[in-house]
Design a protein around this motif. Structure first.
Motif, short mmCIF file in Angstrom:
data_model
loop_
_atom_site.label_atom_id
_atom_site.label_comp_id
_atom_site.label_asym_id
_atom_site.label_seq_id
_atom_site.Cartn_x
_atom_site.Cartn_y
_atom_site.Cartn_z
N PRO A 3 0.84 -1.20 0.00
CA PRO A 3 0.00 0.00 0.00
C PRO A 3 0.87 1.25 0.00
O PRO A 3 1.99 1.25 0.54
CB PRO A 3 -0.79 -0.12 1.30
N LYS A 4 0.35 2.30 -0.61
CA LYS A 4 1.12 3.54 -0.66
C LYS A 4 0.18 4.74 -0.73
O LYS A 4 -0.98 4.62 -1.10
CB LYS A 4 2.08 3.56 -1.85
N ILE A 5 0.72 5.87 -0.37
CA ILE A 5 0.01 7.14 -0.47
C ILE A 5 0.53 7.87 -1.70
O ILE A 5 1.75 7.99 -1.90
CB ILE A 5 0.24 8.01 0.79
N ILE A 6 -0.40 8.34 -2.52
CA ILE A 6 -0.06 9.18 -3.67
C ILE A 6 -0.50 10.59 -3.28
O ILE A 6 -1.70 10.89 -3.26
CB ILE A 6 -0.75 8.70 -4.95
N GLN A 7 0.45 11.41 -2.92
CA GLN A 7 0.15 12.74 -2.39
C GLN A 7 -0.22 13.70 -3.52
O GLN A 7 0.39 13.68 -4.58
CB GLN A 7 1.35 13.29 -1.61
N GLY A 8 -1.19 14.50 -3.25
CA GLY A 8 -1.61 15.55 -4.17
C GLY A 8 -1.43 16.90 -3.51
O GLY A 8 -0.55 17.09 -2.68
N GLY A 9 -2.28 17.81 -3.88
CA GLY A 9 -2.21 19.15 -3.31
C GLY A 9 -3.47 19.92 -3.65
O GLY A 9 -4.46 19.35 -4.10
N ASP A 10 -3.39 21.22 -3.44
CA ASP A 10 -4.50 22.07 -3.82
C ASP A 10 -3.99 23.45 -4.18
O ASP A 10 -2.87 23.81 -3.83
CB ASP A 10 -5.58 22.13 -2.73
N PHE A 11 -4.81 24.17 -4.90
CA PHE A 11 -4.50 25.54 -5.30
C PHE A 11 -5.73 26.39 -5.05
O PHE A 11 -6.84 26.00 -5.43
CB PHE A 11 -4.12 25.60 -6.79
N SER A 12 -5.54 27.51 -4.38
CA SER A 12 -6.65 28.41 -4.09
C SER A 12 -6.36 29.81 -4.58
O SER A 12 -5.22 30.28 -4.51
CB SER A 12 -6.91 28.47 -2.57
N SER A 90 -9.44 17.70 3.51
CA SER A 90 -8.49 18.82 3.55
C SER A 90 -7.07 18.42 3.13
O SER A 90 -6.21 19.29 2.99
CB SER A 90 -8.45 19.42 4.96
N ASP A 91 -6.81 17.13 2.93
CA ASP A 91 -5.49 16.64 2.52
C ASP A 91 -5.67 15.82 1.25
O ASP A 91 -6.09 14.67 1.30
CB ASP A 91 -4.86 15.80 3.62
N SER A 92 -5.36 16.40 0.13
CA SER A 92 -5.58 15.77 -1.16
C SER A 92 -4.55 14.66 -1.40
O SER A 92 -3.39 14.92 -1.73
CB SER A 92 -5.48 16.83 -2.27
N LYS A 93 -5.01 13.40 -1.20
CA LYS A 93 -4.14 12.26 -1.43
C LYS A 93 -5.00 11.05 -1.74
O LYS A 93 -6.17 10.97 -1.36
CB LYS A 93 -3.23 11.97 -0.24
N ILE A 94 -4.39 10.10 -2.44
CA ILE A 94 -5.03 8.82 -2.74
C ILE A 94 -4.27 7.73 -2.01
O ILE A 94 -3.03 7.72 -2.02
CB ILE A 94 -5.06 8.56 -4.26
N VAL A 95 -5.01 6.83 -1.37
CA VAL A 95 -4.41 5.67 -0.73
C VAL A 95 -4.61 4.49 -1.68
O VAL A 95 -5.74 4.15 -2.01
CB VAL A 95 -5.05 5.37 0.64
N HIS A 96 -3.51 3.90 -2.12
CA HIS A 96 -3.54 2.75 -3.02
C HIS A 96 -3.35 1.48 -2.20
O HIS A 96 -2.33 1.31 -1.53
CB HIS A 96 -2.43 2.86 -4.08
N ILE A 97 -4.37 0.60 -2.25
CA ILE A 97 -4.28 -0.71 -1.59
C ILE A 97 -4.23 -1.76 -2.70
O ILE A 97 -5.20 -1.94 -3.43
CB ILE A 97 -5.51 -0.99 -0.68
N PRO A 98 -3.09 -2.43 -2.88
CA PRO A 98 -2.98 -3.40 -3.98
C PRO A 98 -3.82 -4.66 -3.73
O PRO A 98 -4.35 -4.86 -2.63
CB PRO A 98 -1.49 -3.74 -4.00
N SER A 99 -3.93 -5.47 -4.73
CA SER A 99 -4.62 -6.75 -4.57
C SER A 99 -3.90 -7.57 -3.51
O SER A 99 -2.73 -7.36 -3.22
CB SER A 99 -4.64 -7.50 -5.91
N GLY A 100 -4.65 -8.50 -2.90
CA GLY A 100 -4.07 -9.34 -1.86
C GLY A 100 -4.33 -8.83 -0.45
O GLY A 100 -3.82 -9.41 0.51
N TYR A 101 -5.10 -7.78 -0.32
CA TYR A 101 -5.39 -7.18 0.97
C TYR A 101 -6.89 -7.20 1.26
O TYR A 101 -7.70 -7.28 0.35
CB TYR A 101 -4.93 -5.71 1.00
#
Length: 141
Positions: A3-12, A90-101
């Protein structure tokens, strides 16, 4: 894969805010759905996926995403280590959970919404989806 976090962001600016996760690829995404747990049952647990990878993004509120690496699909150990990642609107990120979990989704606030992007076509889900009772693994605070 882990599993991993894919961090994003934001612009205002004066027009509002744009949230993004530019490093996330939709290449293998087959479908998506939005999860809103009820106030009476804030934990949706446990769904295992032999083939399907899940990608979670919080649209509103906040969630704990709990997950375990399955050691044996027919009789998994009850001593598997539960890992947890918190996501919030408020925290733009995607959590990727691979197969097998297996994963459990816990809403932390009223009206929280989570979008899940899945890599397996709906026609193959019945061969992939493994459900476990809600208290199979202990979720710590």
């Amino acid at each position: 894969m882990i599993p991993k976090i894919i961090q994003g962001g934001d612009f205002s600016d004066h027009r509002g805010t744009i949230s993004f996760v530019n490093d996330f690829s939709f290449k293998d995404i087959e479908r998506f759905y939005i999860i809103s747990n009820s106030d009476e049952n804030p934990i949706r647990a446990w769904q295992g996926h032999k083939l399907d990878a899940k990608n979670f993004y919080c649209l509103n509120g906040s969630f704990k995403i709990h997950f375990v690496k399955i050691d044996n699909w027919e009789n998994p150990s009850k001593d598997l280590i539960v890992e947890t990642i918190i996501v919030s609107a408020s925290d733009s990120k995607i959590v990727h959970i691979p197969s097998g979990y297996a994963n459990a989704i816990e809403s932390l606030e009223k009206d929280s919404k989570l979008i899940s992007f899945s890599t397996l076509p709906l026609s193959n889900v019945s061969d992939d989806d493994v459900r476990f009772v809600a208290d199979y693994w202990k979720i710590n605070g």
